[in-house]
Design an enzyme around this catalytic site. Structure first.
Site, mmCIF file in Angstrom:
data_model
loop_
_atom_site.group_PDB
_atom_site.id
_atom_site.type_symbol
_atom_site.label_atom_id
_atom_site.label_comp_id
_atom_site.label_asym_id
_atom_site.label_seq_id
_atom_site.Cartn_x
_atom_site.Cartn_y
_atom_site.Cartn_z
ATOM 1 C CE LYS A 1 -1.973 2.757 3.122
ATOM 2 N NZ LYS A 1 -1.957 4.014 2.385
ATOM 3 C CD GLU B 1 -3.385 8.153 2.597
ATOM 4 O OE1 GLU B 1 -2.458 7.318 2.547
ATOM 5 O OE2 GLU B 1 -3.921 8.513 3.656
ATOM 6 N N GLY C 1 6.659 5.150 8.447
ATOM 7 C CA GLY C 1 5.774 6.306 8.582
ATOM 8 C C GLY C 1 5.924 6.930 9.959
ATOM 9 N N GLY C 2 4.889 7.638 10.378
ATOM 10 C CA GLY C 2 4.952 8.364 11.644
ATOM 11 C C GLY C 2 4.881 7.438 12.852
ATOM 12 N N GLY D 1 2.632 4.142 13.669
ATOM 13 C CA GLY D 1 3.344 2.897 13.967
ATOM 14 C C GLY D 1 2.778 2.221 15.211
ATOM 15 C CD GLU E 1 13.135 0.840 9.827
ATOM 16 O OE1 GLU E 1 13.671 1.846 10.337
ATOM 17 O OE2 GLU E 1 13.587 -0.306 10.007
ATOM 18 C CD GLU F 1 9.251 12.948 11.951
ATOM 19 O OE1 GLU F 1 8.131 12.436 12.092
ATOM 20 O OE2 GLU F 1 10.199 12.378 11.398
#
Ligand code: NAD
Length: 492
Positions: free
Chosen positions: A175, A178, A228-229, A233, A250, A385
């Site tokens: 995936k 999007e 991703g974030g 996660g 990650e 972040e």
């Protein structure tokens, strides 16, 4: 009007069951550059079923590693043959400057080749055990791997995920983010062309809350790999417990770039800019905190600001452009929000700080390269972040202060140290609680070397290199009896 981009499931290009579509936007001017079908849970179910079937009943798993490798080598060649088109598409979809997109495509092809090569290399260990037995291990594929990636490196992240998974004999449901699916859809066209067997690699499109969540909790998915974030996660980890999936995460970072007074000045300035402003700051390992030794801070900041103001910002396809737009309006708003917080919490805006709206930039999501000084460790711009072109400068007194400050974060993805004192560099890097580090450099990343973070930047696994391959394998212990005779444990 062009037909919406489709999903690739069980070797066929299919629309979403709902028929719902999503427009894909060029962040440089908000033009619609494509439309794609938007999947949902029911599409995930079909894709997982195809991947399950291909893993359990097709010849993929038992195929000789050399044959799988040949397919991946062919994919790399096919990708390279269309490198220009892929790079162009990546710029339009993600906003990154062309030279960055070109590097991504080349890295992606090399990643395929690296794992194609690794597939045929020796694996497994033999053990000298006490009894008349031979113990040994073999590595086997895990099964159906769901893989979810973000929008900052759409094609490259796809390769970091799919190349090792496929090389090791798994099947995949992939995936993309999007908002940046176009290069991945095109890449699946190459999968079809080179003859990856049906059901082995499947593409589902759609949002994280629907498609991503359905993959995370799906009982027939054996492993979920996510980049991703950190907040996402954690949700994926929680959703995966139902069938105790293997989980690779990650995640985000707030990485320190430490510059000592004895560093090569111009090299350190150059890398400080590269560390934060490459990729518009939308890089997980970005050097978003610059830690300067007090005695050089003023001079360093002056030079940094002078150079940051000269960075050429514009649409990624425009010749000479060095920094593109942020990926979406949402991301731009997030970044501008943090810039506002920085000012509000008392940091000094040394340069930048605004959306850029002059001339060609008016319709895009462009934000000035931004540098904050006079920060404190409790400020949001130092702790969180931001994932944009915003640098927080921190000033330290000595080596111990630098280490303490660098590690004062819940993240632990990356970090760097600039000094001409080799022993000091090594002491500092060893004290850094981070998974990827550089001495007198920043951002270099290699397919051969492990990638991943400490603390809340991941859950312990690593991508790339042999580590990345092992993440897609189970270890099987095999014990061979060398003396085939009854042992008489029970008398009767
Ligand atoms: P994100 O977490 O919002 O989205 C990443 C992906 O997860 C997307 O495909 C999204 O659709 C999907 N997703 C969202 N919610 C989900 C859910 N509930 N369940 C399953 N999937 C879901 O992150 P983003 O904003 O797209 O990307 C930026 C983040 O990615 C940053 O934090 C950055 O540091 C991180 N990142 C990390 C690395 C790394 O290697 N450590 C590399 C690149 C980016």
């Amino acid at each position: 009007m062009a037909e919406p981009g489709r999903m690739y499931i069980d070797g066929a290009w299919v629309p979403s069951k709902s028929g719902v579509t999503r427009d894909i936007i060029n962040p440089a001017d908000q033009s619609v550059i494509g439309t794609v079908y938007e999947g949902a849970k029911e599409d995930v179910d079909v894709a997982v079923k195809a991947a399950r079937e291909a893993f359990d009943h097709s010849s993929w798993r038992e195929m000789k590693a050399g044959e799988r490798a040949a397919l991946l080598f062919a994919l790399a060649d096919a990708l390279e043959a269309e490198a220009k088109d892929f790079a162009h598409l990546e710029v339009l979809d993600s906003g990154k400057p062309l030279r960055e997109a070109e590097c991504d495509v080349s890295d992606a092809a090399n990643c395929l080749r690296y794992y194609a090569g690794l597939a045929t290399k020796p694996y497994g260990v033999t053990y000298d055990v006490p009894e008349d037995m031979q113990a040994l291990t073999v590595r086997e594929p895990i099964g159906v791997c769901a893989q979810i990636v973000p929008w900052n490196y759409p094609l490259l992240m796809a390769m970091w995920k799919m190349a090792p998974a496929l090389a090791a004999g798994n099947t995949v449901v992939f995936k993309p983010a999007e908002i940046t699916p176009l290069s991945t859809i095109k890449f699946f066209g190459l999968m079809e062309k080179v003859g990856i067997p049906k059901g082995v690699a499947n593409l589902v499109l759609g949002a994280g809350a629907t498609v991503g969540a359905a993959l995370s909790e799906h009982p027939d998915v054996d492993k979920i790999a996510f980049t991703g974030g950190t907040v996402t996660g954690k949700k994926i980890l929680a959703a995966s417990v139902g069938n105790l999936k293997r989980v690779s995460l990650e995640l985000g970072g707030k990485s320190p770039n430490i510059v000592f007074a004895d560093a090569d000045f111009e090299t350190a300035v150059d890398f400080a800019l590269f560390a934060i402003f490459a990729g518009q700051g939308q890089i997980c390992a970005a050097g978003s905190r610059l830690l300067l030794e007090k005695s050089i801070a003023e001079k360093f900041i002056a030079r940094l600001v002078e150079r940051a103001k000269k960075i050429k910002v514009g649409p990624g396809l425009m010749p000479g452009v060095e920094m593109g737009p942020l990926v979406s309006e949402r991301q731009m708003e997030k970044v501008l929000h943090y810039i506002g917080l920085g000012v509000q919490e008392g940091a000094t805006l040394a340069c930048g700080g605004h959306r850029m709206v002059e001339g060609d930039l008016a319709k895009g999501f462009f934000v000035e390269p931004t540098i904050f000084t006079d920060t404190t460790e409790d400020m949001s711009i130092v702790k969180d972040e931001i994932f944009g072109p915003v640098l927080a400068v921190q000033v330290f007194e000595d080596e111990a202060d630098a280490i303490r400050m660098a590690n004062n974060t819940r993240y632990g993805l990356a970090g760097a140290c600039f000094t001409q004192d080799g022993a000091k560099a090594m002491r500092v890097i060893k004290a850094l609680r981070a998974g990827i580090t550089w001495i007198n450099g920043y951002h270099s990343t290699y397919n051969e070397a492990p990638w991943g973070g400490y603390k809340e930047s991941g859950n312990g696994g690593r991508e790339l290199g042999t580590y990345g391959y092992e993440e897609y394998t189970e270890v099987k212990q095999i014990n061979v009896n060398l003396n085939v005779a009854p042992i008489g444990w029970f008398e009767g």
